[in-house]
Scaffold this motif. Structure first.
Motif, PDB file in Angstrom:
ATOM      1  N   ASP A   1       0.831  -1.208   0.000  1.00  0.00           N
ATOM      2  CA  ASP A   1       0.000   0.000   0.000  1.00  0.00           C
ATOM      3  C   ASP A   1       0.862   1.254   0.000  1.00  0.00           C
ATOM      4  OD1 ASP A   1       0.849  -0.855   2.560  1.00  0.00           O
ATOM      5  OD2 ASP A   1      -0.488   0.599   3.512  1.00  0.00           O
ATOM      6  N   GLU A   2       0.264   2.331  -0.473  1.00  0.00           N
ATOM      7  CA  GLU A   2       0.782   3.690  -0.311  1.00  0.00           C
ATOM      8  C   GLU A   2       2.260   3.833  -0.682  1.00  0.00           C
ATOM      9  OE1 GLU A   2      -1.899   5.855   2.917  1.00  0.00           O
ATOM     10  OE2 GLU A   2      -0.594   4.387   3.833  1.00  0.00           O
TER      11      GLU A   2
ATOM     12  N   TRP B   1      -2.792  -5.102  -0.139  1.00  0.00           N
ATOM     13  CA  TRP B   1      -3.729  -3.966  -0.169  1.00  0.00           C
ATOM     14  C   TRP B   1      -4.069  -3.621  -1.615  1.00  0.00           C
ATOM     15  CZ3 TRP B   1      -5.906  -3.112   4.334  1.00  0.00           C
ATOM     16  CH2 TRP B   1      -5.205  -3.380   5.504  1.00  0.00           C
TER      17      TRP B   1
ATOM     18  N   TRP C   1      -9.447  -0.764   0.794  1.00  0.00           N
ATOM     19  CA  TRP C   1      -9.490   0.037   2.020  1.00  0.00           C
ATOM     20  C   TRP C   1      -9.745   1.511   1.804  1.00  0.00           C
ATOM     21  CZ3 TRP C   1      -6.159   4.106   3.059  1.00  0.00           C
ATOM     22  CH2 TRP C   1      -5.043   4.222   2.202  1.00  0.00           C
TER      23      TRP C   1
ATOM     24  N   TYR D   1     -12.593   0.875   9.025  1.00  0.00           N
ATOM     25  CA  TYR D   1     -11.436   1.331   9.807  1.00  0.00           C
ATOM     26  C   TYR D   1     -11.902   1.868  11.164  1.00  0.00           C
ATOM     27  CZ  TYR D   1      -7.647   1.036   6.328  1.00  0.00           C
ATOM     28  OH  TYR D   1      -6.670   0.596   5.478  1.00  0.00           O
TER      29      TYR D   1
ATOM     30  N   TRP E   1      -5.506   0.715  13.055  1.00  0.00           N
ATOM     31  CA  TRP E   1      -4.169   1.296  12.873  1.00  0.00           C
ATOM     32  C   TRP E   1      -3.766   1.980  14.159  1.00  0.00           C
ATOM     33  CZ3 TRP E   1      -1.717  -0.432   8.774  1.00  0.00           C
ATOM     34  CH2 TRP E   1      -2.474  -0.916   7.702  1.00  0.00           C
TER      35      TRP E   1
HETATM   36  C1  ACM Z   1      -3.633   1.479   4.459  1.00  0.00           C
HETATM   37  O1  ACM Z   1      -4.470   1.993   5.207  1.00  0.00           O
HETATM   38  N1  ACM Z   1      -2.591   2.165   4.067  1.00  0.00           N
HETATM   39  C2  ACM Z   1      -3.782   0.115   3.987  1.00  0.00           C
END
Ligand code: ACM
Length: 720
Positions: free
Chosen positions: A346-347, A396, A413, A439, A475
């Motif tokens: 991800d990201e 992801w 997500w 989330y 998270w």
């Molecule tokens: C994410 O929230 N970067 C998977």
């Protein structure tokens, strides 16, 4: 009813079961009261009567003698009965030897099974005034049925009982997960176990551990020990701890899915092994550079600046990177027994890759038009390594590349890219997991997760085959060992219900009623969801009594969305690393205030009926709040954390006073004076402000009192 335990119960045993009460009270059970199960079963019929829990409560189990998972589940249920009822049961442990055919609780399972994805989790549970029968095709269904059983145990007039019911149950989706980020803030292994206990209670079956990120690498590697030695500040799980954890989860029908995030979110790996990096080191685990958010910045501007940040990442062009990953995955594939292996992906904005001339040359040479194409190449290589070691890769959603991604489980997500999952091309040969909308770190009330998910909308069963299920996610930028359990629970129960129960289960009020009860059950099961909160309240109160602190904090909630996270990013690095304390009021107060709902439900009743009981309840709460600010004055002098919400304290008291005057006028002649209206309106305006990154949770309800009408709660709130 399958089986027919009544037939196998001796008349004496049946008589004993219903008659030998040690208490003389009665349970009024006409078959109409509401159950408090979460998640709601597929079908439930409430019958007349109850089964009283007595000392002779005993299991009778018919299963394969070596079905360890089943026996451990039965014994947990037995212990639950003992702890809940306080009854000294005749049966101390349930074993093949100790079960007798006249046991009140009869369990029959057709075949032993451990938890693998897609295993049969169905069961049927029938409670009559003299017996309980739980039947399941396979072991995991018994565990799920035992979770229902535990939730059915109730108390009235000092008597513990189960309502007579007939329940037929099976899940909507096979994959129902909780992701915990133990990288940003480490969480003790005992806390992970308590989360597993809670997961079992609500029938979640996948624990996804986000084990590495920029801020920390949290598993012992014996092949590459500098991963944990240089990447974890000493906070990591040993391999023995992981094995123990996997067994603990397995006994509860829960799979552990490890995630090692690559190629970005990886600074902690680079601390010990800078040769993996595409930019020069040295590296220390910690937050990457971040965007400085200026007032008035649009979401687009924030995203654009985010894309340009040079965040360290693996070098995807070197063979040595893949040789490293190969040896690492081999070690971890053996350590984690489950079939799934999450590779993150991800990201990754590609900025460090674009800044490295060697990588740019490599992209040219290999016809890779952009950094997403390079990441796709990286993901395909890592996916092949994972497959070579016998596992199925999960990643992801950013890992997807149109026309190229195959046989990958993609975890959706991003809240900023709403697409209809039933039509997304990602389903093209790939399976999907849904975390969008689930989330927990966005501080949105439970009902927002409950209603705002991205799952396909059709009701009932037989969902889009591409969707395996979903995961709620915690998270941990703003969660740590001391608040994590109260941030996850009981809220994750709402998502568990969304993934287990039929899609048309949508009643928010009933969900909250059951959610708060679940919170008490989890507390009773030794989860720290309430204890975390209590502990912080005692800390704030210091030597003074906790009551006034609790009164205020019970009606405060953290500001919603990513506003807290954005604020955190602006702080100096040493105030936002993994070891910086999260000790402010905003870190402690509940996202879902139970007191808010007490007030809300009393208000609903009052507006409908004008009953004295509901008015009394409103009045009591308003008086409590009105008087509280005076009581709290001595606390502010000795707690800087409470000081930060002192304006809330004053505003709440002013608001409650104005609402009391308003309510008095309503109850007298139904028409508050203009000045009473104006006072309440002014107090409402002031009370909407944010202090210490918290807000007063009951403001909307008091506004509803003012308007004389209960507004539905917003289905969602802005994230930024
Ligand atoms: C994410 O929230 N970067 C998977």
């Amino acid at each position: 009813m399958p089986g027919g335990l009544e037939a196998s119960l001796s008349p004496q045993a049946a008589a004993t079961a219903s008659a030998a009460s040690t208490l003389s009270g009665t349970v009024d059970h006409s078959g109409t009261q509401r159950l408090s199960l979460m998640p709601l079963p597929r079908t439930t019929s409430v019958r007349q009567g109850v089964l009283r829990m007595e000392r002779d409560f005993r299991f009778h189990v018919e299963c394969a003698p070596n079905d360890q998972v089943l026996w451990s589940g039965v014994n947990r249920a037995l212990q639950w009965v003992k702890n809940t009822t306080g009854l000294p049961l005749a049966q101390e442990v349930a074993t093949a030897e100790s079960t007798t055919p006249n046991g009140i609780f009869s369990i029959r399972v057709q075949k032993p099974a451990t938890m693998i994805m897609g295993t049969d989790e169905s069961s049927s549970l029938t409670v009559t005034p003299t017996s309980i029968v739980l039947n399941a095709p396979a072991t995991i269904g018994v565990l799920r049925g035992l979770a229902t059983f535990r939730q059915l145990v109730d108390r009235e007039n000092g008597i513990y009982y189960l309502p007579a019911v007939s329940i037929s149950d099976s899940p909507r989706y096979p994959w129902r997960g909780l992701m915990i980020d133990v990288a940003r803030h480490f969480v003790h292994i005992d806390s992970i176990k308590r989360n597993i206990d809670a997961m079992e209670m609500v029938k979640l079956n996948v624990l996804h551990l986000h084990l590495s990120d920029n801020e920390g690498f949290r598993v012992e590697s014996r092949v590459f020990p500098k991963l944990q030695l240089d990447g974890s500040e000493g906070q990591y799980y040993t391999q023995d701890a992981i094995r123990d954890l996997s067994a603990y989860a397995g006994a509860r029908g829960i799979l552990v899915v490890p995630e090692f995030d690559m190629p970005s979110h990886s600074i902690s790996w680079l601390a010990g092994y800078p040769e993996l990096s595409s930019s020069p080191g040295p590296f220390r685990p910690g937050n990457p550079p971040n965007v400085t958010i200026r007032p008035g910045m649009s979401q687009q501007e924030i995203m654009a600046e985010t894309q340009a940040l040079k965040i360290p990442a693996f070098d995807p062009t070197r063979e040595t990177t893949y040789a490293f990953i190969d040896r690492f995955v081999e070690e971890m594939a053996e350590l984690f027994p489950g079939h799934y292996f999450h590779i993150g992906a991800d990201e990754n904005n590609g900025a460090v890759w674009r800044a490295n001339p060697k990588i740019v040359a490599y992209m040219k040479e290999h016809n890779l038009p952009d950094t997403h194409a390079l990441q796709t190449y990286f993901v395909a290589c890592v996916q092949a390594i994972v497959k070579k070691h016998g596992k199925q890769a999960v990643a992801w959603e950013e890992a997807y590349a149109a026309g190229q991604t195959q046989d990958l489980i993609l975890q959706v997500w991003s809240p900023f890219a709403r697409t209809d999952l039933a039509q997304t091309p990602m389903t093209d040969g790939n399976k999907l997991l849904v975390s969008r909308g689930f989330y927990l770190d966005t501080f949105l009330p439970a009902h927002v997760c409950y209603l705002g998910d991205a799952l396909p909308r059709e009701s009932g069963y037989g969902q889009d085959q591409a969707v395996l299920g979903g995961e709620t996610a915690m998270w941990s930028e703003l969660e740590d060992q001391w608040n994590m359990e109260s941030r996850i629970w009981p809220r994750a129960g709402a998502v568990a219900e969304r993934l287990w129960s039929p899609a048309d289960v949508q009643n928010v009020e009933d969900m909250y009623r059951r959610l708060f009860r679940l919170g008490f059950m989890l507390d009773h099961a030794s989860v720290n969801n309430l204890v975390d909160y209590d502990r912080h309240i005692r800390r704030f109160a210091g030597p003074l009594p906790v009551g006034p602190v609790r009164t205020l904090l019970d009606v405060l909630s953290p500001v919603k969305g990513y506003r807290r996270l954005a604020g955190l990013m602006q702080r100096p690095a040493n105030e936002r690393n993994s070891l910086a304390p999260l000790d402010e009021v905003a870190d402690v107060v509940m996202v879902d205030s139970a007191t808010k709902y007490d007030f809300r439900w009393a208000l609903a009743d009052y507006l409908r009926t004008r009953s004295a009981a509901s008015e009394g309840k409103l009045r009591n709460l308003l008086m409590l709040w009105a008087n509280n600010d005076a009581l709290l004055q001595p606390y502010f002098a000795q707690s800087k954390e409470l000081q930060e919400v002192s304006e809330h304290s004053r505003n709440l008291s002013d608001l409650a006073n104005a609402a009391l005057q308003f309510l008095n006028a309503l109850s007298k002649d139904d028409s508050p004076e203009a000045n009473q209206k104006a006072a309440l309106e002014a107090a409402l305006k002031v009370a909407k402000s944010v202090h210490g990154e918290t807000e007063i949770a009951v403001v909307p309800e008091i506004e509803d009192l003012f308007l004389g009408k209960l507004e539905p709660e917003p289905k969602t709130y802005p994230l930024v």
